[in-house]
Design a protein around this motif. Sequence first.
Motif, short mmCIF file in Angstrom:
data_model
loop_
_atom_site.label_atom_id
_atom_site.label_comp_id
_atom_site.label_asym_id
_atom_site.label_seq_id
_atom_site.Cartn_x
_atom_site.Cartn_y
_atom_site.Cartn_z
N LEU A 1 -3.13 10.51 6.00
CA LEU A 1 -2.12 10.23 7.01
C LEU A 1 -1.31 8.98 6.63
O LEU A 1 -0.08 8.97 6.73
N ILE A 2 -2.01 7.94 6.19
CA ILE A 2 -1.32 6.72 5.78
C ILE A 2 -0.37 7.01 4.62
O ILE A 2 0.81 6.62 4.63
N ARG A 3 -0.87 7.72 3.60
CA ARG A 3 -0.05 8.02 2.42
C ARG A 3 1.23 8.76 2.82
O ARG A 3 2.32 8.41 2.38
N LEU A 4 1.09 9.76 3.65
CA LEU A 4 2.24 10.58 4.02
C LEU A 4 3.19 9.84 4.94
O LEU A 4 4.42 9.93 4.81
N GLU B 1 -17.94 -3.88 10.92
CA GLU B 1 -17.14 -4.74 10.04
C GLU B 1 -15.82 -4.02 9.79
O GLU B 1 -15.76 -3.01 9.10
N LEU B 2 -14.74 -4.55 10.35
CA LEU B 2 -13.46 -3.86 10.29
C LEU B 2 -12.92 -3.82 8.87
O LEU B 2 -12.86 -4.85 8.19
N PRO B 3 -12.53 -2.64 8.39
CA PRO B 3 -12.14 -2.49 6.98
C PRO B 3 -10.70 -2.92 6.71
O PRO B 3 -9.83 -2.81 7.57
N ASP B 4 -10.49 -3.40 5.50
CA ASP B 4 -9.16 -3.67 4.97
C ASP B 4 -8.79 -2.47 4.11
O ASP B 4 -9.43 -2.21 3.08
N LEU B 5 -7.76 -1.73 4.50
CA LEU B 5 -7.42 -0.50 3.79
C LEU B 5 -6.91 -0.77 2.38
O LEU B 5 -6.97 0.11 1.51
N ARG B 6 -6.43 -1.97 2.10
CA ARG B 6 -6.00 -2.29 0.74
C ARG B 6 -7.19 -2.41 -0.19
O ARG B 6 -7.07 -2.20 -1.40
N VAL B 7 -8.34 -2.75 0.37
CA VAL B 7 -9.58 -2.81 -0.41
C VAL B 7 -10.24 -1.44 -0.46
O VAL B 7 -10.73 -1.01 -1.50
N GLU B 8 -10.25 -0.77 0.69
CA GLU B 8 -10.88 0.54 0.78
C GLU B 8 -10.17 1.56 -0.12
O GLU B 8 -10.80 2.38 -0.77
N PRO C 1 -7.35 1.04 -2.86
CA PRO C 1 -6.44 0.14 -3.58
C PRO C 1 -5.07 0.73 -3.88
O PRO C 1 -4.09 -0.01 -4.00
N ARG C 2 -4.97 2.05 -3.95
CA ARG C 2 -3.66 2.66 -4.24
C ARG C 2 -2.66 2.43 -3.11
O ARG C 2 -1.45 2.58 -3.30
N LEU C 3 -3.15 2.07 -1.92
CA LEU C 3 -2.28 1.81 -0.79
C LEU C 3 -1.82 0.35 -0.72
O LEU C 3 -0.94 0.01 0.08
N ALA C 4 -2.41 -0.50 -1.55
CA ALA C 4 -2.21 -1.94 -1.40
C ALA C 4 -0.76 -2.35 -1.50
O ALA C 4 -0.29 -3.21 -0.74
N ALA C 5 -0.02 -1.77 -2.42
CA ALA C 5 1.35 -2.22 -2.65
C ALA C 5 2.29 -1.79 -1.53
O ALA C 5 3.32 -2.42 -1.31
N ALA C 6 1.95 -0.72 -0.82
CA ALA C 6 2.88 -0.16 0.16
C ALA C 6 2.53 -0.49 1.60
O ALA C 6 3.39 -0.46 2.47
N LEU C 7 1.27 -0.81 1.87
CA LEU C 7 0.83 -0.99 3.25
C LEU C 7 1.16 -2.39 3.74
O LEU C 7 0.87 -3.39 3.08
#
Length: 367
Positions: free
Chosen positions: A37-40, A58-65, A67-73
């Motif tokens: 969903l995030i990617r799309l 422990e609330l997750p960081d999606l850039r860590v979970e 990494p391919r989303l890190a640059a765009a999120l």
Amino acid sequence: MAVFGLWTADCAVGCNNGGMTTRAAILGPTGYAGAELIRLLLGHPEAEVTYLASHRDELPDLRVEYPRLAAALDPAVAVARPVDPGAIAAAADVAFLALPHKASMSYAPALLDAGLRVIDLSADYRLSSVELYESVYGVEHVDADRVAETVYGLPEFFRERITADTRLLASPGCYPTAALLGIVPLMRGGLVDPASLIVNAASGTTGAGRSAKVGLLHAEANEGFAAYGTIGGHRHQPEIGDVLEVLGYPGVDPLFVPHLLPVDRGILATIYGTPRAGVRLEDVGRAFEVAYGGEPFVHVVDHLPSVKHVAGTNHVQVSFRLAETGSGSRLVVFVAEDNIVKGSSGQAIQAMNLMFGHEEGCGLMGV
């Protein structure tokens, strides 16, 4: 056989709802459906991700979970926050529930009461009756009153119900999407004996979710191919029959046999049926042309579809053959889809587009 279902010049492919942006919250962003969903949505010109919510301690960081989303999120959104219906409603217009089965129904009522519109990717609202849900999933439904009001989000057959008035939408299962897209044109045309229908389908490993399971380990799944689940007892079997009944075909309950395909994503469903007397290949082609000739995402093709042809996209390829055997004719329909795009997150966004006045293909027409 002609190729049907492709967008023509008079079919809308752009994004134009008057410049309004739909703000989206995702509950359960760390699973495969949530991450998809995030990617799309990151590529959707008229939507934005404004809130990620998790029930993890422990609330997750999606850039860590992921990494391919890190640059765009957006860093302000990347770290998931607690599930707070009021805060989510202040930040978003729609909440996608990318949660496990049996969890969504615990969160949906408060989100709806807070004024959000909800698109549930789990099975909690897919079935048309509470009794059927409880018999299949073995738990009491805690939001039973809303089940009958939920819109089933398969646009190809329920588009007229997916509107600006839709408050709660159940996004279909991945296997039922493929099965129904292959079966419904046959039923509408009266082309097959319903009792003869068999759905033999194989899914990539993402279809089983992201939780650790021995059977999904690389050493277990790689170079293997096996059926799983009890024949006739997989949870998607009742969904297929239930939707067919809602569409006007009561008592049609195809045998469904799922298989694990050792790839990341994709479903290939092979559907078998005995044609009615006198049915010709051109009759089948006409039925599929009527069903999908104007559809943006379902394409009837000459070749035999492969999951590789649709991976990463919201597109579906359908083909069919009429085979002669020693015991008579058999109609065989092939349907290929991406299980976590058209079979899950992409289809949910397709429904969101209809609910919020975007062009149906907005953000989803890529190949």
